[in-house]
Design an enzyme around this catalytic site. Structure first.
Site, mmCIF file in Angstrom:
data_model
loop_
_atom_site.group_PDB
_atom_site.id
_atom_site.type_symbol
_atom_site.label_atom_id
_atom_site.label_comp_id
_atom_site.label_asym_id
_atom_site.label_seq_id
_atom_site.Cartn_x
_atom_site.Cartn_y
_atom_site.Cartn_z
ATOM 1 N N ARG A 25 44.828 30.430 0.489
ATOM 2 C CA ARG A 25 45.657 29.223 0.629
ATOM 3 C C ARG A 25 44.952 28.114 1.388
ATOM 4 O O ARG A 25 45.595 27.316 2.069
ATOM 5 C CB ARG A 25 46.993 29.544 1.335
ATOM 6 C CG ARG A 25 47.931 30.426 0.552
ATOM 7 C CD ARG A 25 48.830 29.608 -0.368
ATOM 8 N NE ARG A 25 49.560 30.502 -1.266
ATOM 9 C CZ ARG A 25 50.838 30.849 -1.105
ATOM 10 N NH1 ARG A 25 51.525 30.349 -0.116
ATOM 11 N NH2 ARG A 25 51.413 31.655 -1.955
ATOM 12 N N ARG A 29 49.637 23.325 2.677
ATOM 13 C CA ARG A 29 50.426 22.339 3.405
ATOM 14 C C ARG A 29 49.992 22.077 4.841
ATOM 15 O O ARG A 29 50.427 21.103 5.446
ATOM 16 C CB ARG A 29 51.908 22.768 3.392
ATOM 17 C CG ARG A 29 52.577 22.493 2.062
ATOM 18 C CD ARG A 29 53.914 23.203 1.950
ATOM 19 N NE ARG A 29 53.709 24.641 1.834
ATOM 20 C CZ ARG A 29 54.674 25.532 1.662
ATOM 21 N NH1 ARG A 29 55.935 25.140 1.628
ATOM 22 N NH2 ARG A 29 54.400 26.815 1.551
ATOM 23 N N ARG A 38 49.977 16.262 -2.999
ATOM 24 C CA ARG A 38 51.168 16.922 -3.549
ATOM 25 C C ARG A 38 52.280 15.895 -3.752
ATOM 26 O O ARG A 38 52.973 15.925 -4.779
ATOM 27 C CB ARG A 38 51.601 18.021 -2.589
ATOM 28 C CG ARG A 38 52.757 18.873 -3.048
ATOM 29 C CD ARG A 38 53.017 19.877 -1.929
ATOM 30 N NE ARG A 38 54.053 20.839 -2.206
ATOM 31 C CZ ARG A 38 55.352 20.610 -2.047
ATOM 32 N NH1 ARG A 38 55.768 19.422 -1.652
ATOM 33 N NH2 ARG A 38 56.218 21.575 -2.303
ATOM 34 N N ASP A 75 49.041 28.993 -9.396
ATOM 35 C CA ASP A 75 49.944 29.970 -8.784
ATOM 36 C C ASP A 75 50.058 31.185 -9.692
ATOM 37 O O ASP A 75 49.948 31.059 -10.922
ATOM 38 C CB ASP A 75 51.341 29.370 -8.555
ATOM 39 C CG ASP A 75 52.137 30.222 -7.566
ATOM 40 O OD1 ASP A 75 51.964 30.026 -6.351
ATOM 41 O OD2 ASP A 75 52.899 31.101 -8.013
ATOM 42 N N TYR A 152 58.592 39.576 -9.343
ATOM 43 C CA TYR A 152 59.229 38.249 -9.409
ATOM 44 C C TYR A 152 59.993 38.074 -10.721
ATOM 45 O O TYR A 152 61.064 37.479 -10.753
ATOM 46 C CB TYR A 152 58.179 37.143 -9.251
ATOM 47 C CG TYR A 152 57.657 37.036 -7.826
ATOM 48 C CD1 TYR A 152 58.317 36.249 -6.884
ATOM 49 C CD2 TYR A 152 56.527 37.738 -7.416
ATOM 50 C CE1 TYR A 152 57.864 36.161 -5.575
ATOM 51 C CE2 TYR A 152 56.059 37.657 -6.112
ATOM 52 C CZ TYR A 152 56.732 36.869 -5.201
ATOM 53 O OH TYR A 152 56.291 36.795 -3.901
#
Ligand code: CP3
Length: 345
Positions: A25, A29, A38, A75, A152
């Site tokens: 990552r 952020r 973003r 992703d 998921y």
């Protein structure tokens, strides 16, 4: 052989005085430049499918820190979306998907080889990066492991214990295994295309491998990873594969031998001395600093970084965190980690 890139040398089995370093990552952020790009893209999924901007955020941590590797910005949940699942992200909560719990949900999925229309922008991102990256930076592609992706798709969201996926594998094992096989086939196609578009290494993220015990670990973590690795090696024999069966614990032992991966990524619940003796004996390992150090910094960060470098100094090692860096991390702590690995260990 004759590799000059530090990352590829480690993956080829070379022990280096200073290990290559990158961070899960690393485009994320905690970086103000990521947040700005973003916002320009609109939202996270729009960023994933905007090849120019996805390449831009991939490059940001390379420019700022000079990491030895860049990981494609995308992703693991793009594969379910490409198979026909609905996917969206709820701010502050995480991913949501339409669920696969009945035969009719499975029947509505697309075949594995139909994923490329949706995923074409990802391949374009890799092509842009192949041209844009510094010559000593390795480009990593990735996908989720079938079990993690299935958790998921079955639950429609992240779950603390993967309960719905475990329930389906007990209650309708045929459906569960058919879903796993569809994801496995799609993942082979997806990673092959990533390699053809410029990925020099691929990593398989099995974030929820730790909830598989005994035979279930063999059947649903080891076996799909072995199948994917074998299929990739057949087409692209020189491209290294990194496996990340997160929180596998004792199951890390022998994982490389059983699956054929070139490197095993370790989460930070694993003791580095233990892993050097029991996992690194089979080849390259990656990891495993706790990502909490990127929030707290200071001498504890330096001490743990040094201990990891030292523990793995007798064999091939890629320095990394044990899991992704979090949004509350301080970018200065990332620099401190890098300086410690490169100058101070
Ligand atoms: O390592 C990298 O930087 C490469 C890109 C990457 C992302 N996700 C970008 C991302 C990779 C390799 C992943 C893997 C991924 N995605 C995993 C496996 C690894 C792990 O972390 O366990 C999983 C389980 C996912 C699914 C997913 N995507 C979750 C659970 C979330 C968190 C939701 C949230 O709001 O935090 C995401 C979102 C996501 N994927 C972000 C990034 C940078 C944050 C999105 C944002 O910018 O808002």
């Amino acid at each position: 052989m004759g590799e000059t890139k530090k990352m590829l040398r480690a993956l080829a089995g070379e022990t280096q005085a200073v290990p290559p370093i990158w961070m899960m990552r690393q485009a994320g952020r905690y970086l103000p430049e990521y947040r700005a790009t973003r916002a320009q893209a609109g939202d996270f999924l729009s960023l994933c499918y905007n090849s120019e901007l996805a390449a831009e955020v991939t490059l940001q941590p390379i420019r700022r820190y000079g990491f030895d590797a860049a990981i494609l910005f995308a992703d693991i949940l793009l594969v379910p979306q490409a198979l026909g699942a609905d996917l969206w992200f709820v701010t502050g909560e995480g991913p949501r998907l339409s669920t696969v719990t009945q035969q009719r949900d499975f029947d509505a999925l697309k075949p594995a080889d139909a994923i490329h229309d949706t995923l074409a922008p990802v391949y374009d991102t890799l092509r842009i990066l192949t041209d844009a990256l510094p010559s000593d930076t390795t480009l990593i592609g990735f996908a989720g492991a079938p079990w993690t992706v299935a958790t998921y798709m079955i639950a429609g969201r992240g779950t603390p214990d993967q309960g719905p996926a475990h329930a389906l594998r007990e209650e309708n094992n045929a459906l569960f295994e058919a879903l796993l096989e569809r994801i496995t086939d799609a993942t082979i196609d997806y990673l092959s295309m990533q390699i053809e578009a410029g990925a020099e290494v691929v990593k398989i993220f099995d974030s929820w491998a730790g909830s598989l015990q005994g035979d279930a670990f063999e059947n649903y973590a080891v076996d799909p990873c072995r199948r994917i690795t074998a299929a990739l090696k057949q087409k692209h024999p020189t491209v290294p594969v990194i496996g990340f069966p997160r929180e596998a614990g004792e199951h890390y032992v022998g994982f490389a031998r059983k699956t054929g991966v070139d490197c095993v990524a370790l989460d930070n619940s694993v003791d580095p001395e233990w892993a050097a003796a029991n996992v690194q004996v089979d080849g390259c390992v990656q990891g495993n600093l706790a990502s909490s150090h990127m929030v707290t910094g200071g001498q504890a960060l330096v001490d743990d970084t040094r201990a990891i470098v030292r523990a793995f100094s007798g064999g091939p090692h890629i320095f990394n965190l044990g899991h992704g860096i979090t949004p509350d991390a301080d970018p200065d702590n990332v620099q401190l980690m890098i300086d410690t690995v490169r100058n101070g260990a």
